[in-house]
Design an enzyme around this catalytic site. Sequence first.
Site, PDB file in Angstrom:
ATOM      1  N   SER A   1       0.850  -1.199   0.000  1.00 24.51           N
ATOM      2  CA  SER A   1       0.000   0.000   0.000  1.00 24.51           C
ATOM      3  C   SER A   1       0.879   1.239   0.000  1.00 24.51           C
ATOM      4  O   SER A   1       2.048   1.185   0.423  1.00 24.51           O
ATOM      5  CB  SER A   1      -0.880  -0.001   1.251  1.00 24.51           C
TER       6      SER A   1
ATOM      7  N   TYR B   1      -3.081  -0.386  10.485  1.00 26.18           N
ATOM      8  CA  TYR B   1      -3.083  -0.804   9.070  1.00 26.18           C
ATOM      9  C   TYR B   1      -1.718  -0.512   8.443  1.00 26.18           C
ATOM     10  O   TYR B   1      -1.134  -1.362   7.770  1.00 26.18           O
ATOM     11  CB  TYR B   1      -4.193  -0.053   8.321  1.00 26.18           C
TER      12      TYR B   1
HETATM   13  P1  NAP Z   1     -12.100  -5.318  -0.439  1.00 30.70           P
HETATM   14  O1  NAP Z   1     -12.930  -4.746  -1.546  1.00 30.70           O
HETATM   15  O2  NAP Z   1     -12.607  -5.160   0.969  1.00 30.70           O
HETATM   16  O3  NAP Z   1     -11.878  -6.888  -0.729  1.00 30.70           O
HETATM   17  C1  NAP Z   1     -11.188  -7.701   0.173  1.00 30.70           C
HETATM   18  C2  NAP Z   1     -11.194  -9.146  -0.307  1.00 30.70           C
HETATM   19  O4  NAP Z   1     -10.479  -9.953   0.662  1.00 30.70           O
HETATM   20  C3  NAP Z   1     -12.594  -9.744  -0.422  1.00 30.70           C
HETATM   21  O5  NAP Z   1     -12.618 -10.574  -1.564  1.00 30.70           O
HETATM   22  C4  NAP Z   1     -12.723 -10.572   0.855  1.00 30.70           C
HETATM   23  O6  NAP Z   1     -13.632 -11.630   0.642  1.00 30.70           O
HETATM   24  C5  NAP Z   1     -11.279 -11.072   1.036  1.00 30.70           C
HETATM   25  N1  NAP Z   1     -10.912 -11.456   2.385  1.00 30.70           N
HETATM   26  C6  NAP Z   1     -10.957 -10.708   3.521  1.00 30.70           C
HETATM   27  N2  NAP Z   1     -10.542 -11.427   4.579  1.00 30.70           N
HETATM   28  C7  NAP Z   1     -10.232 -12.674   4.106  1.00 30.70           C
HETATM   29  C8  NAP Z   1      -9.747 -13.866   4.719  1.00 30.70           C
HETATM   30  N3  NAP Z   1      -9.507 -13.945   6.043  1.00 30.70           N
HETATM   31  N4  NAP Z   1      -9.528 -14.961   3.937  1.00 30.70           N
HETATM   32  C9  NAP Z   1      -9.766 -14.893   2.605  1.00 30.70           C
HETATM   33  N5  NAP Z   1     -10.216 -13.791   1.964  1.00 30.70           N
HETATM   34  C10 NAP Z   1     -10.445 -12.698   2.723  1.00 30.70           C
HETATM   35  O7  NAP Z   1     -10.624  -4.724  -0.426  1.00 30.70           O
HETATM   36  P2  NAP Z   1      -9.756  -4.020  -1.615  1.00 30.70           P
HETATM   37  O8  NAP Z   1      -9.919  -2.557  -1.509  1.00 30.70           O
HETATM   38  O9  NAP Z   1     -10.005  -4.710  -2.919  1.00 30.70           O
HETATM   39  O10 NAP Z   1      -8.275  -4.337  -1.090  1.00 30.70           O
HETATM   40  C11 NAP Z   1      -7.529  -5.453  -1.538  1.00 30.70           C
HETATM   41  C12 NAP Z   1      -6.093  -5.314  -1.034  1.00 30.70           C
HETATM   42  O11 NAP Z   1      -5.529  -4.088  -1.520  1.00 30.70           O
HETATM   43  C13 NAP Z   1      -5.967  -5.264   0.497  1.00 30.70           C
HETATM   44  O12 NAP Z   1      -4.796  -5.943   0.896  1.00 30.70           O
HETATM   45  C14 NAP Z   1      -5.845  -3.779   0.771  1.00 30.70           C
HETATM   46  O13 NAP Z   1      -5.174  -3.518   1.988  1.00 30.70           O
HETATM   47  C15 NAP Z   1      -5.017  -3.346  -0.431  1.00 30.70           C
HETATM   48  N6  NAP Z   1      -5.100  -1.907  -0.719  1.00 30.70           N
HETATM   49  C16 NAP Z   1      -6.281  -1.318  -1.023  1.00 30.70           C
HETATM   50  C17 NAP Z   1      -6.304   0.045  -1.306  1.00 30.70           C
HETATM   51  C18 NAP Z   1      -7.572   0.759  -1.691  1.00 30.70           C
HETATM   52  O14 NAP Z   1      -7.520   1.991  -1.842  1.00 30.70           O
HETATM   53  N7  NAP Z   1      -8.691   0.084  -1.865  1.00 30.70           N
HETATM   54  C19 NAP Z   1      -5.121   0.788  -1.269  1.00 30.70           C
HETATM   55  C20 NAP Z   1      -3.936   0.149  -0.937  1.00 30.70           C
HETATM   56  C21 NAP Z   1      -3.937  -1.205  -0.676  1.00 30.70           C
HETATM   57  P3  NAP Z   1     -14.515 -12.306   1.859  1.00 30.70           P
HETATM   58  O15 NAP Z   1     -14.889 -11.185   2.794  1.00 30.70           O
HETATM   59  O16 NAP Z   1     -15.674 -12.937   1.166  1.00 30.70           O
HETATM   60  O17 NAP Z   1     -13.611 -13.317   2.509  1.00 30.70           O
END
Ligand code: NAP
Length: 253
Positions: free
Chosen positions: A144, A157
């Site tokens: 991130s 985080y």
């Molecule tokens: P999101 O929309 O909340 O999606 C998270 C995904 O992770 C979902 O598919 C969820 O599915 C799965 N998940 C959560 N806990 C889990 C577990 N214990 N076992 C298996 N699957 C699990 O999040 P996102 O924004 O796409 O973020 C994805 C990644 O990018 C994360 O690591 C986040 O920190 C990183 N990131 C995001 C941003 C941003 O701006 N969005 C910026 C920097 C980094 P279920 O709940 O069905 O298990």
Amino acid sequence: MSHPLFDIGGQTALVTGSSRGIGLALARGLAEAGCTVVLNGRDAGRLERAAAELPGERVHTAAFDVTDGPSVAAGIADVEERVGPLDILVNNAGVQLRAPLLEFADADWHRLLDTNLTSAFLVGREAARRMTERGHGKIVNICSLQSEVVRPGIAPYAATKGALKMLTKGMCADWGPYGVQVNGLGPGYIETELTRPLVEDEEFSAWVRRRTPAGRWGRTEDLVGGVLFLVSPAADFVSGQVLYVDGGMTSVL
Ligand code: NAP
């Protein structure tokens, strides 16, 4: 015509946390590039619906909790038996929990560490045990912007994402000699379910646009090119790096 250095057709990729958001977009990109793709998350029904949206016949699902050691070991073994040897792993599953640090609950701290950091260790180790034996593999850890910088309310985080950056370098040190390249991708502010409260906050949203040289929020598709590069032969000598895809935010004050 595309350059052969970027040809990843026929490879098998597992993307954790890919039932929605960034993980699903990355899985779609890998499928469009000709990979067999395995979607992961905890909810089997949601995974099936997500898989139905992806192009091609070669899309599989594997529901397991990436924070639980025995489930991860069984999940990776099952994927390799059912789908085939993994060439690519994207450790993407993650959560965000926001609260002032003085009030941050113990349980939330542990949930963040388990989901954002321990998961990459557990899934990475299990996949790398097999990849190192075969002498090749590509792992991308989704870090991130907050692997580098932080704002009030998200210290835990940022601690997980800073640690994930160092785990990436450590994996590179341990597994590089066995032909496995490990890198990180650091998204900036991307519109997903995880950032919905921020997107809906007019003031915060305007701050993101002002603060980002590109002048906008990122879209999940913005991250696909970086991952395709890192898992391709073009990146065979790239290891232990974090590629920030953030519209320039980490580079400017
Ligand atoms: P999101 O929309 O909340 O999606 C998270 C995904 O992770 C979902 O598919 C969820 O599915 C799965 N998940 C959560 N806990 C889990 C577990 N214990 N076992 C298996 N699957 C699990 O999040 P996102 O924004 O796409 O973020 C994805 C990644 O990018 C994360 O690591 C986040 O920190 C990183 N990131 C995001 C941003 C941003 O701006 N969005 C910026 C920097 C980094 P279920 O709940 O069905 O298990």
